[in-house]
Design a protein around this motif. Sequence first.
Motif, PDB file in Angstrom:
ATOM      1  N   SER A   1      36.157  47.043  51.495  1.00 50.71           N
ATOM      2  CA  SER A   1      36.345  45.455  51.653  1.00 50.71           C
ATOM      3  C   SER A   1      37.551  45.324  50.694  1.00 50.71           C
ATOM      4  CB  SER A   1      35.174  45.008  50.984  1.00 50.71           C
ATOM      5  OG  SER A   1      35.294  45.150  49.782  1.00 50.71           O
ATOM      6  N   LEU A   2      38.545  45.976  49.789  1.00 48.64           N
ATOM      7  CA  LEU A   2      39.165  45.501  48.867  1.00 48.64           C
ATOM      8  C   LEU A   2      40.414  44.946  49.884  1.00 48.64           C
ATOM      9  CD1 LEU A   2      40.591  46.697  45.679  1.00 48.64           C
ATOM     10  CD2 LEU A   2      41.736  48.283  46.149  1.00 48.64           C
ATOM     11  N   ARG A   3      41.067  45.695  50.557  1.00 48.10           N
ATOM     12  CA  ARG A   3      42.701  44.985  50.967  1.00 48.10           C
ATOM     13  C   ARG A   3      41.960  43.681  51.102  1.00 48.10           C
ATOM     14  NH1 ARG A   3      44.911  48.515  55.383  1.00 48.10           N
ATOM     15  NH2 ARG A   3      44.100  49.893  53.590  1.00 48.10           N
ATOM     16  N   ARG A   4      41.052  43.162  51.219  1.00 47.75           N
ATOM     17  CA  ARG A   4      40.956  41.620  52.363  1.00 47.75           C
ATOM     18  C   ARG A   4      39.756  40.385  50.757  1.00 47.75           C
ATOM     19  NH1 ARG A   4      41.131  42.300  57.504  1.00 47.75           N
ATOM     20  NH2 ARG A   4      42.941  43.021  58.354  1.00 47.75           N
ATOM     21  N   THR A   5      39.314  41.078  49.386  1.00 46.29           N
ATOM     22  CA  THR A   5      39.474  40.383  48.481  1.00 46.29           C
ATOM     23  C   THR A   5      39.904  39.369  47.868  1.00 46.29           C
ATOM     24  OG1 THR A   5      39.166  42.528  47.153  1.00 46.29           O
ATOM     25  CG2 THR A   5      36.965  42.146  48.597  1.00 46.29           C
ATOM     26  N   HIS A   6      39.239  38.487  47.664  1.00 48.97           N
ATOM     27  CA  HIS A   6      40.434  37.020  46.759  1.00 48.97           C
ATOM     28  C   HIS A   6      40.070  38.170  45.885  1.00 48.97           C
ATOM     29  CE1 HIS A   6      37.778  34.272  49.669  1.00 48.97           C
ATOM     30  NE2 HIS A   6      38.909  35.349  49.879  1.00 48.97           N
ATOM     31  N   GLY A   7      41.126  39.194  45.192  1.00 47.58           N
ATOM     32  CA  GLY A   7      41.986  39.291  44.563  1.00 47.58           C
ATOM     33  C   GLY A   7      40.852  40.974  43.615  1.00 47.58           C
ATOM     34  N   PRO A   8      42.023  41.641  42.566  1.00 47.63           N
ATOM     35  CA  PRO A   8      41.565  42.580  42.506  1.00 47.63           C
ATOM     36  C   PRO A   8      40.314  42.904  42.379  1.00 47.63           C
ATOM     37  CG  PRO A   8      44.223  42.719  42.108  1.00 47.63           C
ATOM     38  CD  PRO A   8      43.296  41.231  42.346  1.00 47.63           C
ATOM     39  N   GLN A   9      39.563  42.243  41.195  1.00 52.47           N
ATOM     40  CA  GLN A   9      38.753  41.967  40.012  1.00 52.47           C
ATOM     41  C   GLN A   9      37.887  41.713  41.235  1.00 52.47           C
ATOM     42  OE1 GLN A   9      37.290  38.988  38.028  1.00 52.47           O
ATOM     43  NE2 GLN A   9      36.833  40.417  36.383  1.00 52.47           N
ATOM     44  N   ALA A  10      37.156  40.848  41.885  1.00 49.92           N
ATOM     45  CA  ALA A  10      36.514  40.743  43.475  1.00 49.92           C
ATOM     46  C   ALA A  10      36.292  41.661  44.336  1.00 49.92           C
ATOM     47  CB  ALA A  10      37.141  39.611  44.764  1.00 49.92           C
ATOM     48  N   GLY A  11      38.268  42.501  44.629  1.00 49.91           N
ATOM     49  CA  GLY A  11      37.281  44.319  45.041  1.00 49.91           C
ATOM     50  C   GLY A  11      36.695  44.779  44.554  1.00 49.91           C
ATOM     51  N   PHE A  12      36.624  44.736  42.809  1.00 52.63           N
ATOM     52  CA  PHE A  12      35.866  45.734  42.157  1.00 52.63           C
ATOM     53  C   PHE A  12      34.606  45.848  41.910  1.00 52.63           C
ATOM     54  CE2 PHE A  12      34.665  47.139  38.459  1.00 52.63           C
ATOM     55  CZ  PHE A  12      35.491  48.807  37.718  1.00 52.63           C
ATOM     56  N   GLN A  13      34.440  44.682  41.955  1.00 51.17           N
ATOM     57  CA  GLN A  13      32.361  43.706  41.735  1.00 51.17           C
ATOM     58  C   GLN A  13      32.147  44.655  43.115  1.00 51.17           C
ATOM     59  OE1 GLN A  13      33.750  39.930  40.944  1.00 51.17           O
ATOM     60  NE2 GLN A  13      33.691  40.191  38.445  1.00 51.17           N
ATOM     61  N   ALA A  14      33.473  43.643  44.776  1.00 50.32           N
ATOM     62  CA  ALA A  14      32.301  43.861  45.742  1.00 50.32           C
ATOM     63  C   ALA A  14      32.136  45.424  46.114  1.00 50.32           C
ATOM     64  CB  ALA A  14      33.373  43.696  46.798  1.00 50.32           C
ATOM     65  N   ALA A  15      32.662  46.582  45.044  1.00 49.31           N
ATOM     66  CA  ALA A  15      32.267  47.952  45.959  1.00 49.31           C
ATOM     67  C   ALA A  15      31.250  47.753  44.544  1.00 49.31           C
ATOM     68  CB  ALA A  15      34.114  48.764  44.782  1.00 49.31           C
ATOM     69  N   ARG A  16      30.897  47.743  43.289  1.00 45.73           N
ATOM     70  CA  ARG A  16      29.903  47.945  42.496  1.00 45.73           C
ATOM     71  C   ARG A  16      29.212  47.624  42.859  1.00 45.73           C
ATOM     72  NH1 ARG A  16      27.490  44.671  38.628  1.00 45.73           N
ATOM     73  NH2 ARG A  16      26.739  45.597  36.970  1.00 45.73           N
ATOM     74  N   LEU A  17      28.789  46.536  43.718  1.00 46.45           N
ATOM     75  CA  LEU A  17      27.435  45.439  43.736  1.00 46.45           C
ATOM     76  C   LEU A  17      26.886  46.492  44.897  1.00 46.45           C
ATOM     77  CD1 LEU A  17      28.425  41.798  43.269  1.00 46.45           C
ATOM     78  CD2 LEU A  17      26.887  43.319  41.668  1.00 46.45           C
ATOM     79  N   SER A  18      27.620  46.676  46.142  1.00 36.24           N
ATOM     80  CA  SER A  18      27.196  47.131  47.266  1.00 36.24           C
ATOM     81  C   SER A  18      26.847  48.651  46.959  1.00 36.24           C
ATOM     82  CB  SER A  18      28.404  47.376  48.354  1.00 36.24           C
ATOM     83  OG  SER A  18      29.050  48.039  47.589  1.00 36.24           O
ATOM     84  N   ALA A  19      26.854  49.214  45.584  1.00 35.88           N
ATOM     85  CA  ALA A  19      26.793  50.222  45.058  1.00 35.88           C
ATOM     86  C   ALA A  19      25.612  50.175  44.700  1.00 35.88           C
ATOM     87  CB  ALA A  19      27.609  51.194  44.465  1.00 35.88           C
ATOM     88  N   MET A  20      25.687  49.463  44.117  1.00 33.21           N
ATOM     89  CA  MET A  20      24.275  48.512  43.451  1.00 33.21           C
ATOM     90  C   MET A  20      23.037  48.642  44.296  1.00 33.21           C
ATOM     91  SD  MET A  20      23.399  45.404  41.128  1.00 33.21           S
ATOM     92  CE  MET A  20      22.544  44.308  42.037  1.00 33.21           C
ATOM     93  N   VAL A  21      23.366  47.664  45.599  1.00 30.99           N
ATOM     94  CA  VAL A  21      22.034  47.696  46.803  1.00 30.99           C
ATOM     95  C   VAL A  21      22.238  48.885  47.742  1.00 30.99           C
ATOM     96  CG1 VAL A  21      22.297  44.692  46.315  1.00 30.99           C
ATOM     97  CG2 VAL A  21      23.806  46.598  48.054  1.00 30.99           C
TER      98      VAL A  21
END
Length: 449
Positions: free
Chosen positions: A153-173
């Motif tokens: 998702s990184l290239r389409r998230t609303h900013g690098p921080q949001a991309g980092f959070q998406a990666a972290r949270l998706s791993a969590m679940v």
Amino acid sequence: MSSATTTDLYEVTMAMSYLREGMTGPATFSLFVRDMPPDRGFLVAAGLESSLDFLSGFRVGPEDVDAFASALHRPPRDLAPLLGLEFNGQVRAVPEGRIVLAGEPLLEVTASLPQAQLVESYVLNQVNHQTTIASKAARCVLAAAGHPVVDFSLRRTHGPQAGFQAARLSAMVGFAGTSNVAAATAEGLPAVGTMAHSYIEAFGTEEAAFRAFARCHPGPVTLLVDTYDTEEGVRVAARVLRDLDRATGSAIRLDSGDLGALALRARAILDAAGLPDVRIVASGGLDEYAVDSLVRSAPIDIYAVGTRVGVSADAPYLDSAYKMVEFDGRPVMKLSSAKVTAPGQKQVFRCPGYADVIGLRDERPPDEGVPLLETVMRNGRRTVERPTLRRSGERFHADLAGLPSEALRIRTPVAPRAVTSERLTGLTGEVRRHIEDEALAAAAGSAKP
């Protein structure tokens, strides 16, 4: 400037007024989601850890005062009462990874009124965004029915921080990896990725591109086969993998077109080439709805999800609120239409079958009820260690196992509804009557000649 300026202007104007009026007593604010977004049977609590990081470092410095003064077009000396303001309050919260329902407090902040007010916007931002993304990602894991899901998702998230959070949270679940190198490195996640269509286009032929890629990367490789003619691309990939004896662990990736039909044809081509172990990766506009359809009929081994999950495209926000429920020992509530809040500091009791009860903080749990809110910060400092991503994931999967089946459905799920305890219902009625009586008395007083 510090992160203290990451706030809405009205938080600053209210805090200034509180300080001027001497209103510095303890206030409790409750953060909750009013209603579930469409097609959600549950939410996954997230954003707490970054909120605690913010609160533990919150301090209004000279540059922050200058920024506030500039925004208000006032001299810095007028904002001087804010200088040195720190967060030294308490936070009780649902730990990250736990499943929550509409109406249930995800966290409660108790601090001096100006402090609790100034931190509202940042905390709401973190919990709102991260809970939204974690909940969307969790549904993808459910839809995949045991097949690995990875984050693209990184290239389409609303900013690098949001991309980092998406990666972290998706791993969590339960995601199996991420293309985000920074997140993979920081969080200890498997980094995954293949190649872009531009790589294929840079070579004269697909075969030249595939062989060059394999020469550069020993071991299993994943070859993108849909730059030109997809079926021919699969045949070329099969020939290269067989010639180089690189089939074990390798894969092809389908990124466009009718993924279900193409996967069926690709599987047939690979099997006919004697490559039954070469896996098929699918990507391209996928989310839980697409995965749910594909997993029922297509021989796809791995699902790579990006844009629609990284921004939670179908439900990109939560109807969340951060409302004062107590000030200086006095329970308070909001009465406006459709946005009534319940007064008092609260606790959520998780009961079997998600028959949750929202009660007052000092209530005894109902039979078999387990409190969800834990004290995670006191005097502005964490009281518990930061949980590992693995621990948060274990919480999520334990809670998921207890959800009713109708809440787990990808389409038309039915979310459980929490109820309020008798004591909370009684207090709500008392506070409402008091507010209404005060309003009537004030109106009668103003009507006198």
